[in-house]
Design an enzyme around this catalytic site. Structure first.
Site, mmCIF file in Angstrom:
data_model
loop_
_atom_site.group_PDB
_atom_site.id
_atom_site.type_symbol
_atom_site.label_atom_id
_atom_site.label_comp_id
_atom_site.label_asym_id
_atom_site.label_seq_id
_atom_site.Cartn_x
_atom_site.Cartn_y
_atom_site.Cartn_z
ATOM 1 N N ASP A 55 0.832 -1.207 0.000
ATOM 2 C CA ASP A 55 0.000 0.000 0.000
ATOM 3 C C ASP A 55 0.871 1.264 0.000
ATOM 4 O O ASP A 55 0.353 2.387 -0.078
ATOM 5 C CB ASP A 55 -1.024 0.001 1.147
ATOM 6 N N SER A 56 2.208 1.092 0.021
ATOM 7 C CA SER A 56 3.106 2.222 -0.242
ATOM 8 C C SER A 56 2.825 2.791 -1.636
ATOM 9 O O SER A 56 3.241 3.906 -1.950
ATOM 10 C CB SER A 56 4.574 1.791 -0.124
ATOM 11 N N ASP A 94 -0.990 -6.358 -0.628
ATOM 12 C CA ASP A 94 -1.373 -5.810 0.671
ATOM 13 C C ASP A 94 -2.879 -5.723 0.818
ATOM 14 O O ASP A 94 -3.577 -5.324 -0.130
ATOM 15 C CB ASP A 94 -0.836 -4.369 0.795
ATOM 16 N N LYS A 124 -0.902 -9.692 2.502
ATOM 17 C CA LYS A 124 -0.184 -9.222 3.695
ATOM 18 C C LYS A 124 -1.143 -8.401 4.547
ATOM 19 O O LYS A 124 -1.931 -7.610 4.014
ATOM 20 C CB LYS A 124 1.051 -8.392 3.297
ATOM 21 N N GLU A 126 -1.366 -6.108 8.376
ATOM 22 C CA GLU A 126 -0.636 -5.482 9.479
ATOM 23 C C GLU A 126 -1.310 -5.798 10.817
ATOM 24 O O GLU A 126 -2.527 -5.708 10.935
ATOM 25 C CB GLU A 126 -0.616 -3.959 9.303
ATOM 26 N N GLU A 193 9.143 -4.078 10.164
ATOM 27 C CA GLU A 193 9.507 -2.770 9.613
ATOM 28 C C GLU A 193 9.975 -1.834 10.719
ATOM 29 O O GLU A 193 9.280 -1.666 11.735
ATOM 30 C CB GLU A 193 8.297 -2.172 8.876
HETATM 31 O O1 KIV Z 1 3.516 -1.154 1.474
HETATM 32 C C1 KIV Z 1 4.688 -1.525 1.482
HETATM 33 O O2 KIV Z 1 5.486 -1.221 0.583
HETATM 34 C C2 KIV Z 1 5.137 -2.315 2.608
HETATM 35 C C3 KIV Z 1 6.603 -2.559 2.730
HETATM 36 C C4 KIV Z 1 7.282 -1.327 3.178
HETATM 37 C C5 KIV Z 1 6.893 -3.703 3.595
HETATM 38 O O3 KIV Z 1 4.362 -2.715 3.414
#
Ligand code: KIV
Length: 275
Positions: A55-56, A94, A124, A126, A193
């Site tokens: 989600d970056s 994510d 993924k 969190e 992280e």
């Molecule tokens: O969203 C992302 O890029 C991440 C990484 C920084 C692990 O969660």
């Protein structure tokens, strides 16, 4: 070997069991983010093990200030582009903020969409013990889950910024407890992280599943980095935990300046570029 020659080689698809097995073989997992077809093609050709549609995306591609505005539809849209390119690497997508916080059923519904509509091979999520029930339901439904602890960017406002986590002994112990809860819930790996290297080492030793670090020191079982940070796209973002392996931002600016100059000066296109 030139990159087009390596393309001709048969690809062995990287699977979740392969990556779990790396830990026993003392082999590091290499993961990088990508959000589009061409980046995924390059990452796959470079031989990374896993591509994360993180989600970056919100900050790197969509221009948001943090990850919170990213929607499940955004992740699905970009994951489709990545899975269209990735022949070998495992694609992990994510679950964005708001796509699983309402509970386990919510998490399952969102995870199913990422697998079914976008072709992700893992998701993924969190959080630690507080989302163990959601991780359990998703993994029991056959969807491999990567956990994410330490600085979890979806909680940026709780932390008061993107700051190093688990800095006290008590927090480092809580990190180990959360990691164990995530492992017991069925996750196959955990991203750590922005935690001190010693805390990441303690977690990595305690778990039988791999840890994948970012800003978490050298003792994790793998590393993940953000595409734009590794390649300095755009130039000027310079973080302590990042090594810039190329400065593509400056190269691109120079190339585009030359293009602009040549068009303005009538040097491009020439007859050579005409049909
Ligand atoms: O969203 C992302 O890029 C991440 C990484 C920084 C692990 O969660």
């Amino acid at each position: 070997m030139r990159s087009n020659e390596s393309d001709a080689q048969p690809k062995k698809v990287v699977t979740v069991p392969d990556l779990i097995g790396y830990k026993l073989q003392d082999r590091r997992i290499v993961m990088v983010t990508a959000y589009d077809y061409s980046a995924a093609l390059i990452a796959d050709r470079a031989g990374v093990d896993a591509i994360l549609v993180g989600d970056s995306l919100g900050m790197m591609v969509l221009g948001h200030k943090n990850v919170l505005p990213v929607t499940l539809d955004d992740i699905i849209h970009h994951t489709r582009a990545v899975t269209a390119a990735a022949r070998r690497a495992l694609v992990v997508a994510d679950l964005p903020f708001g796509a699983y916080q309402a509970g386990a059923q919510d998490a399952l519904r969102s995870a199913v969409r990422l697998m079914k509509e976008a072709g992700a091979r893992s998701v993924k999520m969190e959080g630690g013990a507080q989302i163990a029930d959601a991780i359990e339901l998703v993994t029991k439904s056959g969807i491999p889950v990567v956990g994410h602890l330490g600085l979890t960017p979806q909680s940026v406002h709780k932390f008061g910024g993107h700051k190093l986590q688990a800095t006290t002994e008590a927090e480092a112990s809580a990190l180990v407890r959360d990691a164990l809860a995530v492992e017991q819930a069925g996750a196959w790996a955990i991203v750590l992280e922005m935690v001190p290297a010693a805390a990441a080492m303690a977690v990595s030793r305690e778990l039988s599943i791999p840890t994948i670090g970012i800003g978490a020191g050298p003792w994790c079982d793998g590393q993940v980095q953000v595409w734009h940070d590794l390649l300095a796209l755009p130039p000027g973002r310079d973080f302590h935990h990042v090594k810039q392996y190329a400065n593509l931002g400056d190269i691109a600016i120079d190339a585009l300046k030359t293009y602009a100059d040549e068009v303005r000066d009538g040097k491009f296109p020439t007859e050579e570029h005409s049909s």
